[in-house]
Write an enzyme that holds these catalytic residues in place. Structure first.
Site: not given
Length: 291
Positions: A165-166
């Site tokens: 997610r990043d």
């Protein structure tokens, strides 16, 4: 512990040796005196220098006197924002479970004066955001190697039902050998049951790198990481940060057609037009790069 214990005066910390072509992007940190908020740690760790961070955490490069090597101490204060604390627990939990050659390794966790301290692998080559900041656009052959290594570690995570997610240049670190290490599992979650400290998926990530459905708060999927990787690769090849959709720089003229098409698929607006997982993207990548 001695008169000063592990807080003997820190010195300026710089790593430049054995760094290939990225000497200007190596980690160089000015010495910062430990503040009162630094907990007393066992004498095993000798603090060298503090790394800059925009978060409530403190990150120190330290010498592990027992192992005879440098490590990173990530110190989470007890008064941290509940979301920061929750993400610290997520990072620690996943870090203890997951091991991969291209994933920053968590060695151990301890508590010191109510501070949570994660002892992590030190990756001296800096991150790819620094590389681009110092050197601008990167050579295609180098980016292709980094792309393959990142797909490899994302494949591993997705097979463990974990989404990062990043994915972004500042979370891709370089070893002295020039290989990728994916960092920061603080926003990662289980695809079967996404434990989100924010209570939802909207806005959890870095604007500019998030897939459209990720930014809108859709159901989490590996395709989120693939879109972020596409944005990252484009930045590495053009030197341009993804500030706006109408980015002006184009991919290099000598960028091979297969790579252009591969990036286009990573950046497809609809998740169904990307690959379902990094493993499937990696299989296509390996076949095309050697064709």
């Amino acid at each position: 512990m001695g008169a000063d214990g592990p807080w003997d005066r820190p010195r300026t910390f710089s790593t430049t040796e054995g760094c290939g072509d990225h000497r200007t992007a190596r980690i160089t940190v000015n010495a910062i005196e430990p503040t009162a908020s630094v907990p007393h740690l066992p004498d095993r760790w000798h603090l060298l220098a503090e790394l800059p961070t925009g978060h409530q955490t403190q990150v120190w490069v330290a010498e592990d006197r027992q192992l005879g090597e440098q490590v990173v101490l990530k110190i989470f204060p007890p008064w941290a924002d509940p979301r920061v604390r929750a993400r610290a627990i997520t990072e620690v939990r996943l870090g203890l479970l997951l091991q991969h050659p291209h994933l920053v390794q968590l060695h151990e966790v301890l508590e010191a004066e109510e501070h949570l301290v994660a002892v992590m692998e030190f990756v001296p080559g800096g991150d790819l955001a620094r590389v681009v900041a110092f050197e601008d656009a990167q050579p295609i052959t180098r980016v292709v190697e980094w792309l393959g290594q990142t797909l490899d570690v994302l494949s591993f995570l997705h097979e463990q039902h974990v989404i990062h997610r990043d994915v972004k240049p500042s979370n891709l670190l370089l070893t002295n050998a020039g290989e990728i290490k994916l960092a920061d599992l603080g926003l990662a979650g289980n695809l079967d049951r996404l434990d989100d400290p924010d209570g939802g998926t909207v806005g959890v990530g870095t604007p500019g790198y998030m897939a459209p459905e990720h930014a809108a708060g859709g159901d989490p999927a590996p395709a989120w990481d693939l879109f972020s990787l596409g944005v990252t690769v484009r930045q590495l090849l053009t030197g341009e940060r993804p500030i706006a959709e109408d980015a002006t720089r184009q991919l290099p003229a000598d960028c091979p057609l297969w790579l252009r098409q591969f990036i286009e698929r990573l950046l497809a607006p609809e998740p169904m037009d990307r690959w379902p997982t990094a493993r499937e993207a990696l299989a296509v990548f390996e076949a095309q790069r050697t064709a």
